[in-house]
Design a protein around this motif. Sequence first.
Motif, mmCIF file in Angstrom:
data_model
loop_
_atom_site.group_PDB
_atom_site.id
_atom_site.type_symbol
_atom_site.label_atom_id
_atom_site.label_comp_id
_atom_site.label_asym_id
_atom_site.label_seq_id
_atom_site.Cartn_x
_atom_site.Cartn_y
_atom_site.Cartn_z
ATOM 1 N N GLY A 258 0.967 -1.252 -0.026
ATOM 2 C CA GLY A 258 0.135 0.083 0.040
ATOM 3 C C GLY A 258 0.838 1.357 0.030
ATOM 4 O O GLY A 258 2.108 1.026 0.148
ATOM 5 N N ASP A 259 0.209 2.501 -0.306
ATOM 6 C CA ASP A 259 0.955 3.727 -0.263
ATOM 7 C C ASP A 259 1.720 3.886 0.983
ATOM 8 O O ASP A 259 2.956 4.447 0.997
ATOM 9 N N ALA A 260 1.352 3.638 2.433
ATOM 10 C CA ALA A 260 2.245 3.642 3.448
ATOM 11 C C ALA A 260 3.604 2.955 3.297
ATOM 12 O O ALA A 260 4.461 3.378 3.736
ATOM 13 N N GLU A 261 3.605 1.929 3.003
ATOM 14 C CA GLU A 261 4.518 0.977 2.820
ATOM 15 C C GLU A 261 5.644 1.493 1.632
ATOM 16 O O GLU A 261 6.876 1.149 1.711
ATOM 17 N N LEU A 270 1.483 6.113 -4.701
ATOM 18 C CA LEU A 270 0.667 6.238 -5.963
ATOM 19 C C LEU A 270 -0.406 7.236 -5.824
ATOM 20 O O LEU A 270 -0.667 7.711 -7.036
ATOM 21 N N GLY A 271 -0.760 7.473 -4.671
ATOM 22 C CA GLY A 271 -2.123 8.496 -4.762
ATOM 23 C C GLY A 271 -3.499 7.528 -4.567
ATOM 24 O O GLY A 271 -3.601 6.223 -4.795
ATOM 25 N N PRO A 272 -4.289 8.506 -4.237
ATOM 26 C CA PRO A 272 -6.024 7.899 -3.786
ATOM 27 C C PRO A 272 -6.364 7.253 -4.852
ATOM 28 O O PRO A 272 -6.320 7.478 -6.190
ATOM 29 N N ARG A 273 -6.789 6.180 -4.666
ATOM 30 C CA ARG A 273 -7.470 5.065 -5.647
ATOM 31 C C ARG A 273 -6.643 4.662 -6.836
ATOM 32 O O ARG A 273 -7.365 4.254 -7.857
ATOM 33 N N ARG A 274 -5.282 4.677 -6.566
ATOM 34 C CA ARG A 274 -4.566 4.463 -7.867
ATOM 35 C C ARG A 274 -3.799 3.135 -7.412
ATOM 36 O O ARG A 274 -3.183 2.650 -8.348
ATOM 37 N N ASN A 275 -3.827 2.780 -6.050
ATOM 38 C CA ASN A 275 -3.139 1.767 -5.735
ATOM 39 C C ASN A 275 -4.015 0.611 -5.108
ATOM 40 O O ASN A 275 -4.529 0.573 -3.936
ATOM 41 N N PRO A 276 -4.164 -0.569 -5.825
ATOM 42 C CA PRO A 276 -4.920 -1.500 -5.187
ATOM 43 C C PRO A 276 -4.696 -2.234 -3.964
ATOM 44 O O PRO A 276 -5.542 -3.041 -3.432
ATOM 45 N N PHE A 277 -3.576 -2.084 -3.565
ATOM 46 C CA PHE A 277 -3.052 -2.529 -2.272
ATOM 47 C C PHE A 277 -3.156 -1.930 -1.135
ATOM 48 O O PHE A 277 -2.370 -1.838 -0.072
ATOM 49 N N LEU A 317 -8.771 -2.974 1.995
ATOM 50 C CA LEU A 317 -8.530 -2.344 0.689
ATOM 51 C C LEU A 317 -9.369 -1.432 -0.014
ATOM 52 O O LEU A 317 -10.334 -1.217 0.560
ATOM 53 N N VAL A 318 -9.005 -0.902 -1.105
ATOM 54 C CA VAL A 318 -9.401 0.190 -1.958
ATOM 55 C C VAL A 318 -10.979 -0.147 -1.886
ATOM 56 O O VAL A 318 -11.255 -1.460 -2.948
#
Length: 352
Positions: A258-261, A270-277, A317-318
Amino acid sequence: MQIKSVIIILTLIGSLVAQERVRTRLETEREHRLQNFQSWFHSNGGLTGSLIPTWIAGHGYTVVAKNDIDQGQAMAFVPEQLFLGPSAAANSKIGHIISHLPAPEQAQLFLMVESVNKSSFYAPYIAMLPDHFDTPLFWTKDEAMDLLGLDLLERFVQLRQELRGAFLRLERDVIGRHPHRFPPAAVTYERYLWAYAVVRSRAFGNYTLMPLLDLLNHHPASRLAPTQTQEPRPGDVLIADRPVRAGEQGFGFYGCKGDAELVANYGFALGPRRNPFDVVTLPLALDLDRTPLTASLKYVLAKALGLSPERQDFDLLVDVAPPTAVTYLALAAVDDAHGDAAARLAAQGLLA
């Protein structure tokens, strides 16, 4: 008034000229590094094949397709002799000194020493490595305030303490005992942090850096990864996992992060709603004191589902909530007025 205007205009022109000179110098330096790297890479058995190392603003050094690439086609080959990691360190002048250290520290110390050696075999490659990193490990106190209240902040405060301790132990037990093998410029704490960031963010298996392959940027849909081979000689080959068009950037896959990792390990998101993880952790509790009549049954049902009645964390997840989270919420919502039957139905997922 006119004189002031002229002075302002001349100052602006001077500033623009200075900026253009800096931009031109940086472009020249990047092109020089790319040429040196490719010459070194090819002359030592590396094959870029269908890929071209390049610089893209906002992405840094990366690779693009020289021509259309079919799925399953070999894109590049990196021979083992170009690998920089524990194996290379073991065969170096400091190999016998650091052989007892964990693999990542062997790779880091070797990289630190080679990074200040202008005649190093790896010099053209090391020149392509980032000078600095944007991970929280290098943030100022003011920048770290953005993480206030997040587990990530506590994690990096602890990591900094651990790395400081690890470096002091290396100074005492390794560097201090063999000062002739470790140039002072190579073994500063700042250089140690830099090498730590390089190895942790760019290395492949066994903390080994693979020139060219580590230029691949991350894309969550990619599954591109190097494969060991013995042909045409020992090394790693990159096989296209999908068709790639000429001029398109080649992307690798850093894992289901995810974005935090991604921020923690690589310094980008990657930004909001662009990272499926992308994951948000939702802590829940049953609040059994609120429902004394059904508390015992709800406790037993939660335990039977493998969940904690006191606190259970769910990773969301998202746009996706795990079924167990929905079941847990239904169980928590059951009131004494609903009775035991409703609690059982909730645990079976029939009230979700």
